[in-house]
Design an enzyme around this catalytic site. Structure first.
Site, PDB file in Angstrom:
ATOM      1  CG  LEU A  91     -34.931   0.150 101.773  1.00 35.99           C
ATOM      2  CD1 LEU A  91     -36.069   0.658 102.648  1.00 35.99           C
ATOM      3  CD2 LEU A  91     -33.760   1.124 101.800  1.00 35.99           C
ATOM      4  CD  GLN A  97     -42.838  -6.105 100.920  1.00 30.27           C
ATOM      5  OE1 GLN A  97     -41.886  -6.827 100.648  1.00 30.27           O
ATOM      6  NE2 GLN A  97     -43.464  -6.174 102.073  1.00 30.27           N
ATOM      7  CB  SER A  98     -37.114  -1.317  99.178  1.00 30.34           C
ATOM      8  OG  SER A  98     -35.813  -1.188  98.670  1.00 30.34           O
ATOM      9  CG  ASN A  99     -36.292  -6.647  96.018  1.00 28.52           C
ATOM     10  OD1 ASN A  99     -36.779  -7.525  96.718  1.00 28.52           O
ATOM     11  ND2 ASN A  99     -36.850  -6.245  94.883  1.00 28.52           N
TER      12      ASN A  99
END
Ligand SMILES: *Cc1c(COP(=O)(O)O)cnc(C)c1O
Length: 344
Positions: free
Chosen positions: A81, A77-79
């Site tokens: 990326l 759930q990376s912002n």
């Protein structure tokens, strides 16, 4: 000394300066001093967030070096990326990312929705790695492979926290000082969420280069206190050396509170749920479960404990992340069941 900042290669994607707004209802609710919010969730790049500031410099540097593919890593759930994929799309760069399955036993929504969905939509090549994998080593391996294939990779460390990326938050520090002066408000404290460390490193270095003593307090979301403290200190030193070798900082300039992490990175806490819901219901603001929700919970916890007594104005930097709310639909259910409100 802003020459280094001015001379650094950069692109301009982030919508700057981001506004500073008063959270009047939250301040009254907490019976505290005035709490302000800097809207770095509104930086404009693919739903906004803090990584846009870093990417202005990182993409500038990558293009300057003639790179054609960006490789980086992040959690599912990376912002980081999501925003890096968007920056690549915009500048005609290829994007390859290693996804670390950092949150164990997560829900289907966690693996499919929110940032994961948006990143896949924006596009690029995504590789999954198990939790606990050495991501820096995997990143290096990925880079070597690309080089062998005759490609021109540019490696962005997790969270965009290289010293180049931190320049984005040096600029943010200068922006806060200019806004503070224009508003006639002197902030007693700046608080935010700290993860890979680049945000705090840039803020601390920026303030130090202006000989400004506003304390910067980072609420950890992942690593234990002493590890995060040392990590941020090292990054801040490295950043400061680049922008102003004559300035100096010590260990005492780094303020980190890792008391609000709970079960670990991305694992919900009661305080986070309360903070996210207070933000939504009192201010119409969307804080996120992984970073800003825990930082807000930390600020609230410290205020309630009287640790910020005597302060009049606190600035909370909202670093974004609301896209991951869609990966945590159980938050609302948790909040309402605890507060006796019937859910559908
Ligand atoms: C990446 C991120 C942070 C943490 O910033 P670092 O520079 O990695 O410490 C905080 N909040 C949000 C929403 C983020 O995406």
């Amino acid at each position: 000394m802003t020459d280094v900042l001015r001379a650094a290669p950069r692109v301009r994607m982030a919508h700057l300066p981001t506004p500073i707004e008063k959270m009047g209802n939250l301040s009254r609710n907490l019976g505290a001093c005035t709490i302000w919010v800097k809207r770095d969730d509104c930086t404009g790049l693919a739903a906004g967030g803090s990584k846009a500031r870093k990417l202005d410099f990182l993409i500038g540097d990558a293009l300057n070096q003639g790179a054609e593919v960006i490789v980086t890593h992040g959690a599912v759930q990376s912002n980081h990326l999501r925003q890096t994929a968007a920056a690549c799309a915009r500048h005609g760069l290829h994007f390859e990312a290693l996804l670390e399955e950092r949150v164990r036993n997560a829900s289907n929504d966690y693996y499919k929705s929110g940032n994961r969905f948006l990143t896949q939509m924006i596009g690029g090549k995504l590789h999954y790695c198990p939790a606990g994998a050495d991501m820096s080593a995997a990143l290096e391996e990925c880079k070597e492979e690309l080089l062998r294939a005759g490609r021109r990779p540019y490696v962005v460390p997790g969270g965009g926290s290289s010293r180049i990326g931190s320049l984005g938050y040096v600029e943010c520090a200068y922006e806060i000082l200019a806004q503070s002066e224009a508003m006639g408000v002197k902030f007693d404290l700046v608080v935010h969420a700290t993860g890979s460390g680049g945000t705090q490193a840039g803020l601390v270095a920026g303030m130090a280069s202006r000989k400004n003593g506003i304390p910067i307090l980072g609420f950890g979301v992942d690593r234990p206190q002493s590890v995060q403290h040392a990590h941020v200190f090292e990054h801040a030193l490295e950043t400061l050396r680049m922008i102003d070798p004559s300035a100096c900082i010590g260990n005492g300039n780094i303020h980190v509170d890792c008391g609000y992490i709970g079960g670990g990175y991305g694992v919900p806490t009661d305080g986070m749920v309360e903070a996210v819901m207070l933000g939504a219901r009192l201010e119409g603001l969307l804080f996120d479960p992984v970073y800003t929700g825990k930082a807000l919970a930390g600020m609230i916890g410290n205020l309630r404990a009287g640790n910020f007594a005597g302060m009049k104005d606190i600035l909370f930097i909202h670093t974004g992340g609301a896209a991951s709310l869609f990966a945590y639909p159980e938050l609302l259910r948790k909040f309402e069941s605890r507060n006796g409100v019937a859910t559908a």
